[in-house]
Design a protein around this motif. Sequence first.
Motif, PDB file in Angstrom:
ATOM      1  N   ARG A  97     -13.814   8.580  25.421  1.00 34.09           N
ATOM      2  CA  ARG A  97     -12.881   8.213  25.882  1.00 34.09           C
ATOM      3  C   ARG A  97     -11.725   7.275  25.126  1.00 34.09           C
ATOM      4  N   ALA A  98     -12.238   6.838  23.963  1.00 33.11           N
ATOM      5  CA  ALA A  98     -11.409   6.291  22.971  1.00 33.11           C
ATOM      6  C   ALA A  98     -10.472   7.373  22.060  1.00 33.11           C
ATOM      7  N   ILE A  99     -11.251   8.473  22.082  1.00 34.63           N
ATOM      8  CA  ILE A  99     -10.515   9.525  21.609  1.00 34.63           C
ATOM      9  C   ILE A  99      -9.422   9.855  22.508  1.00 34.63           C
ATOM     10  N   SER A 100      -9.563  10.188  23.759  1.00 31.87           N
ATOM     11  CA  SER A 100      -8.644  10.361  24.873  1.00 31.87           C
ATOM     12  C   SER A 100      -7.715   9.312  24.704  1.00 31.87           C
ATOM     13  N   MET A 101      -7.786   8.031  24.785  1.00 30.52           N
ATOM     14  CA  MET A 101      -6.769   7.074  24.879  1.00 30.52           C
ATOM     15  C   MET A 101      -6.028   7.158  23.714  1.00 30.52           C
ATOM     16  N   ILE A 106      -8.477  18.385  28.238  1.00 28.02           N
ATOM     17  CA  ILE A 106      -9.104  17.788  29.134  1.00 28.02           C
ATOM     18  C   ILE A 106     -10.604  17.790  28.628  1.00 28.02           C
ATOM     19  N   ASN A 107     -10.787  15.990  28.022  1.00 21.36           N
ATOM     20  CA  ASN A 107     -12.046  15.828  27.847  1.00 21.36           C
ATOM     21  C   ASN A 107     -12.851  15.171  28.943  1.00 21.36           C
ATOM     22  N   ASN A 152      -3.886  10.376  33.072  1.00 21.91           N
ATOM     23  CA  ASN A 152      -4.663   9.942  31.884  1.00 21.91           C
ATOM     24  C   ASN A 152      -6.252   9.803  32.219  1.00 21.91           C
ATOM     25  N   GLU A 153      -6.748   9.425  33.177  1.00 20.73           N
ATOM     26  CA  GLU A 153      -8.080   8.906  33.411  1.00 20.73           C
ATOM     27  C   GLU A 153      -8.390   9.501  34.831  1.00 20.73           C
ATOM     28  N   ILE A 154      -9.675   9.982  34.916  1.00 23.12           N
ATOM     29  CA  ILE A 154     -10.060  10.172  36.445  1.00 23.12           C
ATOM     30  C   ILE A 154     -11.606  10.018  36.344  1.00 23.12           C
ATOM     31  N   ASN A 169      -8.893  12.351  30.451  1.00 21.69           N
ATOM     32  CA  ASN A 169     -10.250  11.945  30.234  1.00 21.69           C
ATOM     33  C   ASN A 169     -10.830  11.997  31.593  1.00 21.69           C
ATOM     34  N   ILE A 170     -11.717  12.628  31.885  1.00 17.00           N
ATOM     35  CA  ILE A 170     -12.500  12.732  33.213  1.00 17.00           C
ATOM     36  C   ILE A 170     -13.959  12.277  33.194  1.00 17.00           C
ATOM     37  N   SER A 171     -14.181  11.281  33.771  1.00 18.61           N
ATOM     38  CA  SER A 171     -15.685  10.671  33.671  1.00 18.61           C
ATOM     39  C   SER A 171     -16.596  10.941  35.111  1.00 18.61           C
TER      40      SER A 171
END
Length: 248
Positions: free
Chosen positions: A166-170, A141-142, A229-231, A185-187
């Motif tokens: 985000r780029a690392i996560s993707m 989890i990033n 993938n993304e939150i 990836n959680i923003s």
Amino acid sequence: MNSLQGKTAIVTGASTGIGATIAKELAKEGANVVLAARRLEKLDDVKSEILKITNNNVKVIAIQADMSVQSDVNQLAEKALAELGNVDILVNNAGQMLTSTIRSGQVEEWEQMIDVNIKGVLYGIHAVLPSMLSQSSGHIINIASVSGHEVTKTSTVYSATKYAVRAISMGLEKELARTGVRITNISPGMVDTDLNRNSAWNDRKMLEATDIAKAVVYAVTQPDYVNVNEITVRPVSSDSARVLRFYK
């Protein structure tokens, strides 16, 4: 049985705020927790709280580590594996939000953000990935930021570091397809922590650290075949604040 019973989670930046709350929520779900941060006395406080709220039913280890120092991060992973046998979850939460304008010329502060927000994330992934790949399971989890989606005139460098997360996560999600290791990836938007409480940008209700911790728990408790993938977690906009953009 709790959903994360027998799992081990490393949480960085776990001495206060979002990191401490994430660690507590994971422990409530039954996970053994490895707490990492630079301030050991604060980690010990969090450890005591977790043991109390879980009635000593989970294992908790507090390890002093600077995520910008690769040798510290490697030792963190090694100690977790040696004492708990496996690492199933890594929460890359440690971060720095310092002077972010280019015109300020605060090069040392930029370097601190790059070292912790980007290099620290990479060091953490590098340290745990071999064991996750060998067991064909794991979840990284990033914790990024809405500032990794949007840039303001005062967030240039900070936003650049969170765009990088985000780029690392993707990229990592694609690298690790079909390995059993998942990436999320959680923003977060503005969260009510010591870092943000006195900010001039707090003219609306901020998120609670628990809101971010619940997002982490949601991601890691999905079935093995589901990869969230993304939150993105934001405060509800008001008319007076809608044009504002927020740091984590």
